[in-house]
Write a protein that holds these residues in place. Structure first.
Motif, short mmCIF file in Angstrom:
data_model
loop_
_atom_site.label_atom_id
_atom_site.label_comp_id
_atom_site.label_asym_id
_atom_site.label_seq_id
_atom_site.Cartn_x
_atom_site.Cartn_y
_atom_site.Cartn_z
N ASP A 1 0.85 -1.21 0.00
CA ASP A 1 0.00 0.00 0.00
C ASP A 1 0.88 1.25 0.00
N LEU A 2 1.97 1.22 0.76
CA LEU A 2 2.85 2.38 0.81
C LEU A 2 3.51 2.62 -0.55
N LEU A 3 3.99 1.54 -1.21
CA LEU A 3 4.68 1.70 -2.49
C LEU A 3 3.72 2.14 -3.59
N GLU A 4 2.43 1.78 -3.50
CA GLU A 4 1.46 2.20 -4.51
C GLU A 4 0.88 3.59 -4.22
N GLY A 5 1.26 4.17 -3.06
CA GLY A 5 0.79 5.51 -2.73
C GLY A 5 -0.54 5.55 -2.02
N ASP A 6 -1.05 4.42 -1.56
CA ASP A 6 -2.34 4.38 -0.88
C ASP A 6 -2.20 4.62 0.62
N ALA A 7 -0.97 4.73 1.13
CA ALA A 7 -0.76 4.96 2.55
C ALA A 7 0.56 5.68 2.74
N THR A 8 0.68 6.33 3.92
CA THR A 8 1.93 7.00 4.24
C THR A 8 2.77 6.10 5.12
N LEU A 9 4.01 6.53 5.35
CA LEU A 9 4.92 5.72 6.16
C LEU A 9 4.42 5.61 7.60
N ASP A 10 3.92 6.71 8.15
CA ASP A 10 3.43 6.66 9.53
C ASP A 10 2.23 5.73 9.67
N GLN A 11 1.46 5.59 8.59
CA GLN A 11 0.28 4.72 8.65
C GLN A 11 0.66 3.23 8.63
N VAL A 12 1.73 2.89 7.96
CA VAL A 12 2.08 1.46 7.80
C VAL A 12 3.04 0.99 8.89
N VAL A 13 3.70 1.92 9.59
CA VAL A 13 4.65 1.51 10.63
C VAL A 13 3.86 1.20 11.90
N GLN A 14 4.00 -0.05 12.36
CA GLN A 14 3.38 -0.50 13.60
C GLN A 14 4.49 -0.82 14.59
N VAL A 15 4.37 -0.31 15.82
CA VAL A 15 5.40 -0.52 16.84
C VAL A 15 4.93 -1.60 17.80
N ASP A 16 5.80 -2.61 17.98
CA ASP A 16 5.53 -3.67 18.94
C ASP A 16 6.03 -3.17 20.30
N ASP A 17 5.10 -2.80 21.19
CA ASP A 17 5.45 -2.20 22.47
C ASP A 17 6.25 -3.15 23.33
N ARG A 18 5.98 -4.41 23.20
CA ARG A 18 6.67 -5.38 24.06
C ARG A 18 8.16 -5.48 23.72
N ARG A 19 8.46 -5.50 22.40
CA ARG A 19 9.85 -5.67 21.98
C ARG A 19 10.48 -4.37 21.46
N ARG A 20 9.66 -3.31 21.43
CA ARG A 20 10.13 -2.00 20.96
C ARG A 20 10.72 -2.09 19.54
N VAL A 21 10.06 -2.90 18.70
CA VAL A 21 10.47 -3.08 17.31
C VAL A 21 9.41 -2.48 16.41
N ALA A 22 9.84 -1.64 15.46
CA ALA A 22 8.92 -1.10 14.45
C ALA A 22 8.76 -2.12 13.34
N VAL A 23 7.54 -2.32 12.88
CA VAL A 23 7.23 -3.37 11.89
C VAL A 23 6.46 -2.73 10.75
#
Length: 772
Positions: free
Chosen positions: A632-654
């Motif tokens: 979705d990000l590469l096709e322009g249907d979403a922004t980077l902030d919208q697709v980045v999900q943060v795993d609070d337990r491991r503090r890893v951005a996905v």
């Protein structure tokens, strides 16, 4: 936005500092005895099991074997027999030579002697020599039916092909007398149990017979010796009888030859020639000797005169030197003329040397020399005529003597021929008389020998006794040999099984076969770890487990752990791509664990799931699939902030894979993907790309040039080295910077045995202890 510069750790060709793969092929072809022993030790239970499975039936067969008994008789060649009468035998005793012993051995092994033993012992009635009825096997009807079908099928084919595929005809059954065939079978069977062993540097021969019945073994050995002695006696008696019969038939012929042919021919020859022994022979020989002497003298005189004549004919009167060495017969006139010729020639030579050729002083000596040469030529001509007459006279004398000698020679030859014939007839008559007397004497001696008992040249020194115990088979030895053979077969099977495993088992294989440094060896997560509670994170480094320690070593060797003295923003984010050859090699699990571990150390980490076909990163992190992701990000249907999900337990951005698209290769190779990586490098310290397998799809090959380094994941003991080599080659061809290979899903104990030749030490593991 421009792509960031690749920031690789110090090293060449994308390898970390200190990691250089050894040269491939230098030691790969050498056999390592230690590793071979380790391989066999790892397969010990398989080898022992196969050995036992194979050995038990062999032991049962060995125990079922019938014991064999052996009896032997010893005979000695003894040709020095005592003579009762001093009469030479018809057949001389055998000599004691090496070839004699070998000849007797072959006689003992002959079928004729074995036939006598078979008939004497009536071996056909013995159980172990009884004929075995050939029963058709279980598959015989099936084979016969198949043969018939094949014959019918080939009959319908063309001629050349039919001739090639038609099975050969069965061999015809042996025809002949049934009794003879049975006897031949018994002889062959008996000879298999007969052993004839000549003694070493002796005249003894050992006759050994093996049988299942000890009584039969002893009887057969003695029967062979008795038949051998009887055969010798029979041969001597037969030779004497044949000689006696032949002498008897020759006596009449010898008598007729002595009385009629010999003596009558001598008397007839003397009457016909009318000569007495030696008549006229001395006189003719003496006269021939005298004529031969005269003829030799005449030929010598003729040769001398002929030689002198040839010499004088070659003389040149004007040349005084031509008379040098010429035989002139002692003529004083020619001698004087030659002397004067020599003196004048010397005087002329001296005057020419003093005055020259035209001086008047040369005229007188020259005229005298000319007159002297003419006189000398006249004298030489006279001598030549005289010698010619002498030569003709000697020729006539030689011819006369030759005619007289030829007449005497003819007369002497006739007399000599008659005398030679007479002598020959006399010798024939004497020989006939002598032959007749010798034949009569030998006939009487042979009749005497025939009346006596023949003695063989061999005697028995040790008769066969009934054996008290079997000699074979050696069941203990056979069982031991069977165990060794079964062990060798089991070892071979184990080696074949091991060689058939195509996977990569150690870091040595990674470096030698793949040409990459083994930067990490990650064990497999057990089922217990996967089902752990929420407080025990399987991807956490705080638990002190083997998996966490392996990830820690991987980060340390890749220099991904930040140095405390280095600012966090000293350099931009590093793009690390993980890929493999095929699916199921633990690539995604390692990517998630690596991200979680780096996040726990304080680094800003983002993991991007680039496997849009089979996304699994979100599932491994324990969350649901986000509605928007990478596609979705590469096709322009979403922004980077919208697709980045943060795993609070491991503090890893996905960044999840996103929705499924038809052609993800276009999106991954677009400028949008490059811009995304640049932006992520500004925000994060480490960007982990989880990509699909190289050999399955082309997505990883598109992303490989964009990564700062590529970690190639190879599943331990499962991924074939050929597949891993092919995938690495493709990554390198597109410009990917491979930082090393990681062995995943490793069995720690088996790997330790393969890598270091020993299992890891037992006891309490070296784990962190929590305080409080």
């Amino acid at each position: 936005m421009d792509a960031p510069e690749h920031r690789l750790p110090p090293g060449s060709a994308g390898f970390p500092a200190g990691f250089v793969a050894p040269p491939v092929g230098t030691g790969a072809d050498k056999v390592n005895i230690g590793r071979l022993a380790q391989t066999l030790w790892r397969q010990k239970w398989l080898i022992l099991g196969l050995t036992l499975v194979l050995w038990l039936p062999a032991v049962l067969l060995i125990n079922a074997m019938t014991p064999l008994y052996s009896a032997f008789t010893v005979v000695v060649i003894d040709p020095h027999s005592n003579r009762v009468i001093n009469i030479p035998s018809v057949s001389e005793p055998m000599g004691v030579f090496l070839d004699t012993v070998n000849t007797e051995v072959e006689i003992l092994r002959s079928r004729d002697l074995s036939r006598r033993v078979v008939e004497t012992l009536n071996l056909g009635q013995e159980p172990e020599y009884a004929a075995v009825v050939d029963k058709p096997g279980l598959l015989t009807p099936v084979l016969e039916e198949g043969r018939a079908l094949l014959m019918d099928a080939t009959a319908a084919l063309p001629e050349p092909l039919s001739a090639m595929l038609t099975p050969p005809p069965r061999p015809a059954a042996p025809t002949g007398n049934t009794e003879e065939m049975e006897t031949a079978r018994l002889i062959s069977a008996f000879q298999k149990n007969l052993r004839i062993i000549p003694g070493v540097q002796s005249r003894a021969i050992r006759i050994t017979v093996e049988a299942k019945d000890p009584q039969l073994a002893a009887r057969a050995a003695n029967a062979v010796a008795d038949a051998y002695l009887a055969l010798q006696v029979e041969a001597k008696r037969k030779a004497t009888q044949n000689a006696s019969e032949w002498l008897q038939s020759r006596l009449d012929e010898l008598r007729q030859d002595m009385t009629t042919t010999g003596r009558a021919a001598v008397e007839a020859m003397r009457s016909e020639s009318g000569m007495v022994k030696g008549r006229d022979a001395p006189l003719v020989n003496e006269e021939m000797s005298a004529l031969n002497a005269q003829l030799a003298e005449a030929r010598t005189a003729h040769a001398n005169a002929q030689a002198r004549l040839r010499q004088l004919q070659s003389v040149q009167p004007g040349n005084p030197e031509s008379l040098t060495g010429t035989d002139i017969g002692g003529d004083p006139l020619i001698t004087g003329l030659r002397q004067r010729q020599t003196a004048l020639s010397a005087q002329l030579a001296e005057l020419r040397a003093q005055y020259g050729d035209r001086h008047p002083a040369l005229a007188r000596p020259t005229a005298e020399l000319r007159e002297l040469n003419a006189a000398l030529a006249t004298e030489v001509d006279r001598v030549v005529r005289s010698l010619r007459g002498e030569v003709e006279q000697q020729v006539a004398k030689i011819q006369n003597l030759s005619r007289r000698l030829e007449t005497l020679r003819t007369e002497s030859f006739d007399n000599l021929q008659a005398d030679v014939r007479l002598r020959e007839l006399q010798r024939q008559a004497d020989a006939s008389d002598d032959n007749y007397r010798r034949a009569v004497t030998r006939l009487k001696e042979t009749q005497v020998l025939q009346a006596l008992e023949m003695t063989p040249d061999v005697r028995i020194v040790s008769a066969a006794a009934v054996p008290v115990g079997p000699v074979g088979p050696g069941k203990t030895v056979l069982a031991g040999l069977a165990a060794i053979l079964c062990g060798a077969i089991a070892t071979g099977i184990a080696l074949v099984r091991t060689s058939g495993q195509r996977g990569v088992y150690s870091s040595h294989q990674v470096e030698a076969v793949l040409g990459l440094p083994a930067v990490g060896i990650v064990p497999m997560l057990g089922r217990g770890r996967r089902s752990a509670g929420a407080d025990d994170d399987r991807y956490s480094n705080t638990g002190g487990g083997d998996f966490a320690e392996a990830v820690w070593r991987l980060c340390a060797r890749l220099h991904l752990v930040r140095n405390g003295a280095e600012p966090a923003t000293a350099k931009g984010g590093e793009v690390v791509m993980l890929t493999s050859s095929v699916a199921g090699e633990g690539k995604t699990t390692l990517a998630v664990a690596l991200s979680a571990f780096l996040a726990d150390t304080g680094r800003r980490v983002v993991i991007v799931d680039c496997d849009t076909r089979r996304p699994t990163v979100h599932r491994l992190l324990g969350g649901n699939r986000p509605p928007k992701g990478l596609t979705d990000l590469l096709e322009g249907d979403a922004t980077l902030d919208q697709v980045v999900q943060v795993d609070d337990r491991r503090r890893v951005a996905v960044i999840a894979a996103g929705r499924t698209v038809d052609r993800p290769q276009i999106l991954l190779g677009s400028k949008a993907m490059l811009s995304l990586l640049v932006e992520l490098a500004e925000r994060y310290d480490v960007i982990v790309l989880d990509t699909p397998p190289v050999l399955s799809v082309s997505d990883a090959l598109i992303l490989a040039p964009l990564a700062d380094r590529v970690l190639y994941v190879v599943r331990w003991a499962r991924t074939a080295s050929s597949l891993a080599s092919a995938g690495i080659k493709q990554v390198r061809q597109v410009g990917g910077r491979i930082g090393g290979a990681v062995l995943s899903m490793v069995n720690a104990r088996e790997h330790a045995n393969l890598e270091y030749g020993t299992r890891p030490p037992s006891g309490r593991s070296y784990r962190l202890r929590r305080i409080g």
